[in-house]
Design a protein around this motif. Structure first.
Motif, mmCIF file in Angstrom:
data_model
loop_
_atom_site.group_PDB
_atom_site.id
_atom_site.type_symbol
_atom_site.label_atom_id
_atom_site.label_comp_id
_atom_site.label_asym_id
_atom_site.label_seq_id
_atom_site.Cartn_x
_atom_site.Cartn_y
_atom_site.Cartn_z
ATOM 1 N N UNK A 14 45.293 8.853 153.347
ATOM 2 C CA UNK A 14 44.263 9.508 152.544
ATOM 3 C C UNK A 14 44.743 10.863 152.027
ATOM 4 N N UNK A 15 45.410 11.627 152.881
ATOM 5 C CA UNK A 15 45.902 12.940 152.442
ATOM 6 C C UNK A 15 46.972 12.792 151.361
ATOM 7 N N UNK A 16 47.860 11.793 151.508
ATOM 8 C CA UNK A 16 48.890 11.563 150.498
ATOM 9 C C UNK A 16 48.265 11.190 149.157
ATOM 10 N N UNK A 42 38.929 5.417 144.945
ATOM 11 C CA UNK A 42 38.156 6.569 145.372
ATOM 12 C C UNK A 42 38.805 7.195 146.604
ATOM 13 N N UNK A 43 38.775 6.503 147.707
ATOM 14 C CA UNK A 43 39.465 6.972 148.899
ATOM 15 C C UNK A 43 38.757 8.063 149.674
ATOM 16 N N UNK A 44 37.587 8.527 149.184
ATOM 17 C CA UNK A 44 36.879 9.612 149.885
ATOM 18 C C UNK A 44 35.381 9.302 150.018
ATOM 19 N N UNK A 45 35.027 8.021 150.088
ATOM 20 C CA UNK A 45 33.617 7.633 150.221
ATOM 21 C C UNK A 45 32.939 8.280 151.433
ATOM 22 N N UNK A 46 33.543 8.260 152.641
ATOM 23 C CA UNK A 46 32.857 8.904 153.783
ATOM 24 C C UNK A 46 32.620 10.390 153.559
ATOM 25 N N UNK A 47 33.593 11.088 152.953
ATOM 26 C CA UNK A 47 33.427 12.518 152.696
ATOM 27 C C UNK A 47 32.322 12.773 151.679
ATOM 28 N N UNK A 48 32.181 11.892 150.689
ATOM 29 C CA UNK A 48 31.094 12.039 149.717
ATOM 30 C C UNK A 48 29.749 11.763 150.387
ATOM 31 N N UNK A 49 29.692 10.715 151.215
ATOM 32 C CA UNK A 49 28.441 10.413 151.904
ATOM 33 C C UNK A 49 28.079 11.536 152.877
ATOM 34 N N UNK A 76 48.079 3.402 148.821
ATOM 35 C CA UNK A 76 46.950 4.198 149.270
ATOM 36 C C UNK A 76 45.597 3.652 148.872
ATOM 37 N N UNK A 77 45.367 3.521 147.566
ATOM 38 C CA UNK A 77 44.053 3.077 147.099
ATOM 39 C C UNK A 77 43.753 1.634 147.503
ATOM 40 N N UNK A 130 39.935 -1.304 149.113
ATOM 41 C CA UNK A 130 39.729 -2.742 149.039
ATOM 42 C C UNK A 130 39.788 -3.417 150.414
ATOM 43 N N UNK A 131 40.645 -2.919 151.308
ATOM 44 C CA UNK A 131 40.887 -3.607 152.572
ATOM 45 C C UNK A 131 40.060 -3.027 153.718
#
Length: 450
Positions: free
Chosen positions: A118-120, A237-244, A386-387, A392-393
């Motif tokens: 996620x950081x990468x 997106x990769x940041x759904x938990x942070x947005x929630x 990453x994405x 997706x997975x």
């Protein structure tokens, strides 16, 4: 409802008592604020490369992949949100992607896999946006000064200076007004790009339309997987938990409303740009559709120069918002490492480390973007590795591990198929990205003026 609210705040106080949670991931937002954040993180200038992806796929496969990407990501993000809500109702409100992986799959998954990936990805997005921002600033400069001598790296540095200021905005929630304007900006430049493509495509002196997929068999095969990686990255997106995490408790139902707002904008922008751009330029569509608006033979724009200036201005402004959104998970880590949660957010003890650490990361990202103007190739690799897993997975895996649906149920098997198919596509897309890097390696030059 009251139980969820108490558990959400309790989870935050009991399990996430650190400066990152307190200062960056503040839970104060409404569902429309969530929609603004989601739209900025997904509907971004990489959508302008969708006509380029279509040139490797053709009409049928291109539209099918675009529809498939929308359906699968909306489904995956919804499952991820439901999983977060379920754990919050049990007294564990996870604010970060790595926290979910830690508690659902085990500590090593969060620390050594999800967190680093996620950081990468987030930092890669910041670097790529700095480069694209510099390219758009240069395009604006050449409209005003056609024979100007300023180099690309100078414009990347200028964009980095803007980003340096915006990076100091304290929390994710503080970006809600900026991300509202970001939503308007993405509508503006997408509508402008589509209108320009239609105008040029209807001109008698416009480019000849050819929709044949060019290249030998190997090139065509790798082109398909490269195109899939581009589309997956565009939906990424990769940041759904942070947005929630920015939502005020109770969060039930709010994320779904935000996703519906976001995907309404997705349909309005992704499909219009992809279809109009590919219709106008066919297999001559470039990596950034704006570059197709310049006639390479006469070196004159096919649309008015003021239009080129405005469309690049809209893009630059939104790029700055997108970059700042993807800085938030990094800012969260920096606050956790360097700030003191027992002191006030704007105390000297916390402000100085915040200013220094955020500035350092923005400066490094800007220098990398200026040095490596071919970063798009590397970013494709980051997107594939990453994405693909993050968007997706992992969401379907988290859902199956959390809710444990029957192995005879439809949802278990559809989730399993998604995980297997997109894991395989991710590996193949990584191979295709590495191949493209090797092909382009001979043209690489530090601080190149491309």
């Amino acid at each position: 409802m009251g139980e969820e609210e108490r558990s959400g705040e309790g989870g935050k106080r009991g399990e996430e008592v650190d400066a990152g949670a307190l200062f960056v991931l503040k839970s104060k937002g409404t569902w429309w604020h969530c929609g603004f954040h989601l739209t900025t993180s997904i509907v971004a200038p990489p959508l302008l490369s969708l006509p380029y992806a279509f040139k490797f796929l053709g009409w049928a496969a291109g539209i099918s992949c675009l529809v498939g990407g929308a359906v699968v990501t909306f489904y995956s993000y919804t499952l991820l949100s439901l999983t977060l809500q379920h754990h919050a109702s049990l007294g564990h409100r996870y604010l970060r992607f790595r926290d979910m992986a830690h508690h659902i799959l085990g500590p090593k998954w969060g620390r050594y896999y999800v967190g680093p990936i996620q950081m990468a990805v987030c930092y890669g997005v910041v670097i790529a946006n700095a480069l694209l921002g510099g390219q758009c600033l240069k395009a604006m400069y050449l409209v005003v000064v056609p024979n100007g001598e300023m180099k690309l790296f100078e414009f990347v540095m200028l964009f980095g200076a803007l980003l340096l200021v915006l990076a100091q905005i304290p929390s994710f929630h503080s970006l809600r007004h900026i991300n509202f304007f970001s939503l308007l900006l993405c509508l503006l430049y997408s509508a402008s790009a589509s209108a320009a493509s239609i105008i040029i495509g209807n001109k008698s002196n416009g480019p000849e339309k050819d929709y044949a997929i060019v290249g030998d068999k190997e090139t065509k095969v790798f082109g398909v997987f490269n195109a899939m990686a581009i589309i997956a990255t565009t939906y990424g997106n990769g940041i759904i938990p942070e947005i929630q995490a920015t939502l005020a408790a109770p969060v039930k139902g709010k994320m779904l409303k935000g996703l519906c707002m976001c995907y309404t904008v997705v349909i309005m922008t992704f499909f219009t740009v992809a279809i109009s751009g590919y219709w106008a330029f066919g297999n001559k569509a470039n990596g950034l559709i704006f570059t197709n608006f310049l006639n390479p033979e006469t070196n004159h724009y096919l649309v008015p120069s003021w239009f080129i200036f405005l469309i690049n201005l809209f893009t630059v402004l939104q790029l700055s918002a997108v970059a700042v959104v993807y800085l938030q998970p990094i800012n969260d880590i920096l606050e956790s490492l360097f700030s003191d949660p027992t002191k006030k957010e704007f105390s000297i003890r916390n402000v100085i480390p915040r200013l220094a650490s955020r500035s350092f990361f923005v400066v490094v990202a800007t220098v990398i973007a200026a040095m490596l103007p071919f970063f798009g190739d590397i970013n494709s690799l980051l997107g594939a590795f990453g994405f693909m897993p993050l968007d997706f997975v992992l969401p379907v895996v988290f859902f199956n591990f959390t809710f444990k649906p029957s192995k005879k149920s439809f949802i278990f098997w559809i989730n399993t198929v998604i995980a297997v198919v997109f894991s395989s596509l991710g590996v193949i897309a990584m191979v295709a990205a590495v191949r493209q890097i090797m092909i382009d390696a001979n043209t690489y030059k530090l601080f190149a003026d491309v």
